[in-house]
Write a protein that holds these residues in place. Structure first.
Motif, PDB file in Angstrom:
ATOM      1  N   SER A  96     -25.385 -28.274 -42.014  1.00  0.00           N
ATOM      2  CA  SER A  96     -24.405 -29.355 -42.098  1.00  0.00           C
ATOM      3  C   SER A  96     -23.142 -29.029 -41.318  1.00  0.00           C
ATOM      4  O   SER A  96     -22.475 -29.921 -40.782  1.00  0.00           O
ATOM      5  CB  SER A  96     -24.061 -29.659 -43.563  1.00  0.00           C
ATOM      6  N   HIS A  97     -22.795 -27.741 -41.257  1.00  0.00           N
ATOM      7  CA  HIS A  97     -21.694 -27.279 -40.409  1.00  0.00           C
ATOM      8  C   HIS A  97     -22.311 -26.729 -39.127  1.00  0.00           C
ATOM      9  O   HIS A  97     -23.035 -25.732 -39.151  1.00  0.00           O
ATOM     10  CB  HIS A  97     -20.890 -26.185 -41.119  1.00  0.00           C
ATOM     11  N   GLN A  98     -22.015 -27.376 -38.024  1.00  0.00           N
ATOM     12  CA  GLN A  98     -22.667 -27.033 -36.767  1.00  0.00           C
ATOM     13  C   GLN A  98     -21.955 -25.857 -36.080  1.00  0.00           C
ATOM     14  O   GLN A  98     -20.776 -25.967 -35.723  1.00  0.00           O
ATOM     15  CB  GLN A  98     -22.670 -28.251 -35.844  1.00  0.00           C
ATOM     16  N   PRO A  99     -22.668 -24.741 -35.880  1.00  0.00           N
ATOM     17  CA  PRO A  99     -22.056 -23.582 -35.234  1.00  0.00           C
ATOM     18  C   PRO A  99     -21.475 -23.896 -33.859  1.00  0.00           C
ATOM     19  O   PRO A  99     -20.504 -23.269 -33.438  1.00  0.00           O
ATOM     20  CB  PRO A  99     -23.217 -22.591 -35.127  1.00  0.00           C
ATOM     21  N   GLU A 100     -22.060 -24.862 -33.184  1.00  0.00           N
ATOM     22  CA  GLU A 100     -21.580 -25.226 -31.857  1.00  0.00           C
ATOM     23  C   GLU A 100     -20.165 -25.796 -31.892  1.00  0.00           C
ATOM     24  O   GLU A 100     -19.508 -25.884 -30.856  1.00  0.00           O
ATOM     25  CB  GLU A 100     -22.537 -26.243 -31.227  1.00  0.00           C
ATOM     26  N   GLN A 101     -19.678 -26.182 -33.071  1.00  0.00           N
ATOM     27  CA  GLN A 101     -18.335 -26.724 -33.213  1.00  0.00           C
ATOM     28  C   GLN A 101     -17.343 -25.708 -33.773  1.00  0.00           C
ATOM     29  O   GLN A 101     -16.162 -26.015 -33.931  1.00  0.00           O
ATOM     30  CB  GLN A 101     -18.357 -27.973 -34.103  1.00  0.00           C
ATOM     31  N   LEU A 102     -17.811 -24.492 -34.036  1.00  0.00           N
ATOM     32  CA  LEU A 102     -16.928 -23.457 -34.560  1.00  0.00           C
ATOM     33  C   LEU A 102     -15.774 -23.158 -33.604  1.00  0.00           C
ATOM     34  O   LEU A 102     -14.663 -22.829 -34.026  1.00  0.00           O
ATOM     35  CB  LEU A 102     -17.723 -22.179 -34.849  1.00  0.00           C
ATOM     36  N   GLY A 103     -16.023 -23.280 -32.300  1.00  0.00           N
ATOM     37  CA  GLY A 103     -14.972 -23.023 -31.317  1.00  0.00           C
ATOM     38  C   GLY A 103     -13.733 -23.868 -31.542  1.00  0.00           C
ATOM     39  O   GLY A 103     -12.614 -23.434 -31.247  1.00  0.00           O
ATOM     40  N   ARG A 104     -13.897 -25.071 -32.068  1.00  0.00           N
ATOM     41  CA  ARG A 104     -12.749 -25.936 -32.348  1.00  0.00           C
ATOM     42  C   ARG A 104     -11.832 -25.292 -33.380  1.00  0.00           C
ATOM     43  O   ARG A 104     -10.603 -25.348 -33.265  1.00  0.00           O
ATOM     44  CB  ARG A 104     -13.209 -27.299 -32.873  1.00  0.00           C
TER      45      ARG A 104
END
Length: 253
Positions: A96-104
């Motif tokens: 549900s939490h996308q690792p690809e968006q962790l950079g944000r």
């Protein structure tokens, strides 16, 4: 590069764990992963051990029994603080939490103490949620904002990154929340400590494998605890206001 670890609590996530850890390691190769498993009967702990054996940046903390989301995070935070990580994050294991968006979140932590991946700020969204759950989440967060008097749109979100100094200032030894209300509890404590909290938009995706740990009972318990905090805070505000009025009155006399 700050030493960073994402704490991932698990209970019966054997079907998801390798998939989400692989995505996280590919998206952010410098970030370590700590899996905190509450003795999952489906073998999640063994899957985690296998991942750790293949990758020195994957770690596992085995807990003796299922103790709740908050308790798992507290154990993971203590582990990370003891090993001198600079940034300590949290995320779900179900995708549900996308690792690809962790950079944000990592970009935003440069001028914040806590960054929250938010579903309910401009640019945020949810995928595959029924209308009833969307209304429940939005309504619950609105209730939290009004009752606690805070300006955070997604107080219940579980995709976060803390500076280690923030967790040290919060004093985790005083945290008693063990369930989903833990997220609001830590946010409340961070704001009371004067820490800088930022929200960044994320796309939250409903799990496609396994069962959700959220239930009506869990939601009701969380709202009950938040109500108690809010009423206590309002009472404290009234007492402070009354004390200031009495002080001014004595001064005028």
């Amino acid at each position: 590069m700050p030493r960073t670890v994402m704490v991932v609590p698990t209970y019966n996530e054997a079907d998801n764990l390798a998939w989400i850890v692989d995505r996280l390691r590919r998206a952010q190769p410098h970030v370590h992963v700590l899996v905190v498993d509450d003795e999952s009967p489906d073998g999640t702990g063994a899957v985690a051990d296998g991942l750790a054996a293949q990758d020195e940046q994957v770690h596992v903390l085995h807990r003796a029994a299922k103790g709740g989301l908050g308790a798992a995070y507290l154990a993971g935070f203590a582990w990370a603080l003891a090993r001198d990580y600079d940034l300590i994050g949290e995320m779900d294991a179900d995708g549900s939490h996308q690792p690809e968006q962790l950079g944000r979140l990592l970009d935003a932590i440069t001028d914040a103490d806590l960054v929250i991946g938010s579903r309910w700020v401009a640019g945020g969204s949810v995928v595959n949620w029924p209308v009833t759950r969307t209304l429940l989440s939005r309504g619950g967060n609105r209730y939290v904002r009004l009752l606690l008097g805070i300006d955070v749109r997604d107080a219940t979100a579980g995709f976060r990154v803390f500076r280690r100094s923030a967790l040290e200032q919060i004093d985790l030894s005083e945290v008693r929340s063990t369930g989903y209300v833990f997220q609001t509890d830590l946010l409340w404590r961070a704001l009371h400590a004067g820490l800088v909290v930022r929200e960044v938009p994320i796309e939250f995706v409903e799990r496609v494998r396994g069962d959700s740990k959220m239930s009506g009972t869990v939601a009701t318990e969380s709202l009950g605890r938040i109500t108690a905090w809010g009423l206590r805070e309002r009472g404290d505000q009234v007492r402070r206001s009354w004390g200031r009025r009495r002080a001014r009155s004595r001064h005028l006399d």
